[in-house]
Scaffold this motif. Structure first.
Motif, PDB file in Angstrom:
ATOM      1  N   THR C  37      37.352  52.790  32.620  1.00  0.00           N
ATOM      2  CA  THR C  37      38.545  52.179  32.023  1.00  0.00           C
ATOM      3  C   THR C  37      38.124  51.182  30.946  1.00  0.00           C
ATOM      4  O   THR C  37      38.681  51.165  29.836  1.00  0.00           O
ATOM      5  N   ALA C  38      37.124  50.358  31.267  1.00  0.00           N
ATOM      6  CA  ALA C  38      36.648  49.346  30.327  1.00  0.00           C
ATOM      7  C   ALA C  38      35.943  49.983  29.133  1.00  0.00           C
ATOM      8  O   ALA C  38      36.052  49.493  27.997  1.00  0.00           O
ATOM      9  N   CYS C  39      35.240  51.084  29.359  1.00  0.00           N
ATOM     10  CA  CYS C  39      34.498  51.740  28.274  1.00  0.00           C
ATOM     11  C   CYS C  39      35.464  52.353  27.259  1.00  0.00           C
ATOM     12  O   CYS C  39      35.249  52.251  26.052  1.00  0.00           O
ATOM     13  N   ASP C  41      38.341  51.316  26.512  1.00  0.00           N
ATOM     14  CA  ASP C  41      38.905  50.217  25.729  1.00  0.00           C
ATOM     15  C   ASP C  41      37.888  49.623  24.753  1.00  0.00           C
ATOM     16  O   ASP C  41      38.230  49.306  23.615  1.00  0.00           O
ATOM     17  N   ALA C  42      36.644  49.491  25.200  1.00  0.00           N
ATOM     18  CA  ALA C  42      35.614  48.937  24.313  1.00  0.00           C
ATOM     19  C   ALA C  42      35.400  49.867  23.111  1.00  0.00           C
ATOM     20  O   ALA C  42      35.228  49.405  21.975  1.00  0.00           O
ATOM     21  N   LEU C  44      37.613  51.722  21.794  1.00  0.00           N
ATOM     22  CA  LEU C  44      38.818  51.598  20.967  1.00  0.00           C
ATOM     23  C   LEU C  44      38.756  50.339  20.096  1.00  0.00           C
ATOM     24  O   LEU C  44      39.366  50.278  19.026  1.00  0.00           O
ATOM     25  N   ALA C  45      38.028  49.335  20.583  1.00  0.00           N
ATOM     26  CA  ALA C  45      37.984  48.042  19.893  1.00  0.00           C
ATOM     27  C   ALA C  45      36.925  48.000  18.800  1.00  0.00           C
ATOM     28  O   ALA C  45      37.034  47.213  17.855  1.00  0.00           O
ATOM     29  N   GLY C  46      35.885  48.817  18.914  1.00  0.00           N
ATOM     30  CA  GLY C  46      34.797  48.779  17.951  1.00  0.00           C
ATOM     31  C   GLY C  46      35.220  49.384  16.623  1.00  0.00           C
ATOM     32  O   GLY C  46      36.344  49.854  16.458  1.00  0.00           O
ATOM     33  N   GLY C  47      34.323  49.418  15.671  1.00  0.00           N
ATOM     34  CA  GLY C  47      34.665  49.899  14.333  1.00  0.00           C
ATOM     35  C   GLY C  47      34.407  51.382  14.123  1.00  0.00           C
ATOM     36  O   GLY C  47      34.372  51.837  12.996  1.00  0.00           O
ATOM     37  N   VAL C  49      35.994  54.164  15.992  1.00  0.00           N
ATOM     38  CA  VAL C  49      36.847  54.844  16.972  1.00  0.00           C
ATOM     39  C   VAL C  49      36.822  56.359  16.817  1.00  0.00           C
ATOM     40  O   VAL C  49      36.750  57.084  17.807  1.00  0.00           O
ATOM     41  N   ILE C  56      36.075  58.407  24.468  1.00  0.00           N
ATOM     42  CA  ILE C  56      37.290  57.779  25.015  1.00  0.00           C
ATOM     43  C   ILE C  56      38.020  58.763  25.922  1.00  0.00           C
ATOM     44  O   ILE C  56      38.421  58.438  27.038  1.00  0.00           O
ATOM     45  N   GLU C 110      25.952  49.146  24.257  1.00  0.00           N
ATOM     46  CA  GLU C 110      25.667  48.733  25.634  1.00  0.00           C
ATOM     47  C   GLU C 110      26.754  49.208  26.606  1.00  0.00           C
ATOM     48  O   GLU C 110      26.462  49.631  27.723  1.00  0.00           O
ATOM     49  N   HIS C 111      28.047  49.151  26.179  1.00  0.00           N
ATOM     50  CA  HIS C 111      29.109  49.552  27.127  1.00  0.00           C
ATOM     51  C   HIS C 111      29.005  51.036  27.461  1.00  0.00           C
ATOM     52  O   HIS C 111      29.317  51.442  28.583  1.00  0.00           O
TER      53      HIS C 111
END
Lengths: 138, 138, 138, 138
Positions: C37-39, C41-42, C44-47, C49, C56, C110-111
């Motif tokens: 779940t966290a991955c 989202d991470a 999605l947040a990076g540059g 996508v 994702i 890292e994620h």
């Protein structure tokens, strides 16, 4: 150090909460969902299902609400604070109701005792998050 | 007549809400979870993912929150009204936030238009439930 | 000792698997759902996508499949071995696919590295369960 | 025309299945999750919980498996066919097991009759998808 902390530290975005409190709440939500799933089943297996019907139901609610809350808290992209806060409040209510019911059976049933602990831990972790969060916009 | 109505009519317990409003809310929650799952994926597939990151995130939240809410509303045994009401409020917040974001893209993206409709329908169905429910005990 | 082990030990029914292997698999499923779940989202947040769209998607699948598998493995009442085995196989496939994709990005992100670890751990724990389980009835 | 069909038609990517069969399977998965949630609760409310323990458990499994399957089938970006096929097989097994158990109680309990119908519909919709899908790569 759990995966939750490593995931928070490696997130490329801005985390709008204190990382240790947030990781504790995320872990507590997933743990409470896991424990409550097992408790509902253990109550179903014992010889007193009718007396435990409320406990089974509140455990099932707790699973669903903690699952949703743990997932929302794991996302930091495009956060809507009103949504997260409302869901965390629902999680506190669900954990409290499940803990109260499980505590009534805790003296006789070890699985209810463990689940009450997991619920109280999640309730507290969610309350800590609300205390640390900014005032609601609405 | 959906399965939701037949399930409510055949439930052996007491249903503490008007059946048509409740069935509408349950159906709307599951439909909104289904539609928002597809919207997050459609946004991921198009050529403008970075602009749609907020929409993807709010859709994923909407899936989790509507899932939990639909399941709580489907249970009538040992209801804790505080838990249900808090979760319904979280659902209203999640559907509203997702609808507002999807409406920003609705003119260009049909999948956002459909999802905004599903979210607004779920928001209204949940609000109708809250209006019809008894005063909170706390 | 995690809650999973205590819940297995306090269950009133018969557990049809070796308890340590089962507790490891249950914990791995819930941990993998949390981490994936966290991955998602991470990413999605990076540059980047668009380059991470597959990652994702496979993370989101992994969340849903691990969630379901962790819950089935937490129940010991009225087990249907065919259902559990089919779901564990789906979990192995989902974790493997997600791990392979995350490993492609692990050197830079890292994620993705953490998530690949969580997926491989869950894949192995599920494989250990299948090895230890009786032959399928169909 | 359900939202599922409109979401499939507006998806910007390539859909690797016949759209009507896919929409039917997605709708059937979410409907079966909704109906089985209600059935587990109705069985808990009646006066014969111990006799219905297996039915409750298989309904809860059905909820989790159908939820996961419906979500995987709603995604078309970066599809991993092995994962989807394994999850669809698990869904067929879960729906079949739940239907068989509910059918044993269908003559007396309307909610079990409705749920057996929903499970059989989902089982068939998933089988239709597998028949129409390309040969597995492994």
């Amino acid at each position: 150090m759990t995966h939750a902390v490593r995931m928070l530290r490696s997130h490329p975005g801005t985390i709008q909460a204190e990382a240790d409190a947030l990781a504790a709440a995320i872990d507590a939500c997933f743990d409470c969902a896991e424990t409550s799933t097992a408790c509902a089943d253990a109550s179903l297996a014992g010889g007193a299902v009718e007396r435990l019907a409320c406990s089974i139901r509140l455990c099932l609610d707790c699973v669903d609400v903690c699952d949703a809350t743990g997932k929302l808290l794991s996302r930091h992209t495009g956060v809507n604070a009103d949504v997260v806060r409302a869901q965390v409040r629902a999680c506190i209510a669900a954990c409290r109701a499940c803990a109260e019911e499980c505590e009534r059976h805790a003296a006789r049933l070890e699985h209810c005792r463990v689940t009450a602990e997991a619920c109280r831990q999640c309730e507290r972790a969610c309350e800590d998050l609300l205390v640390g969060s900014p005032a609601p916009s609405s």
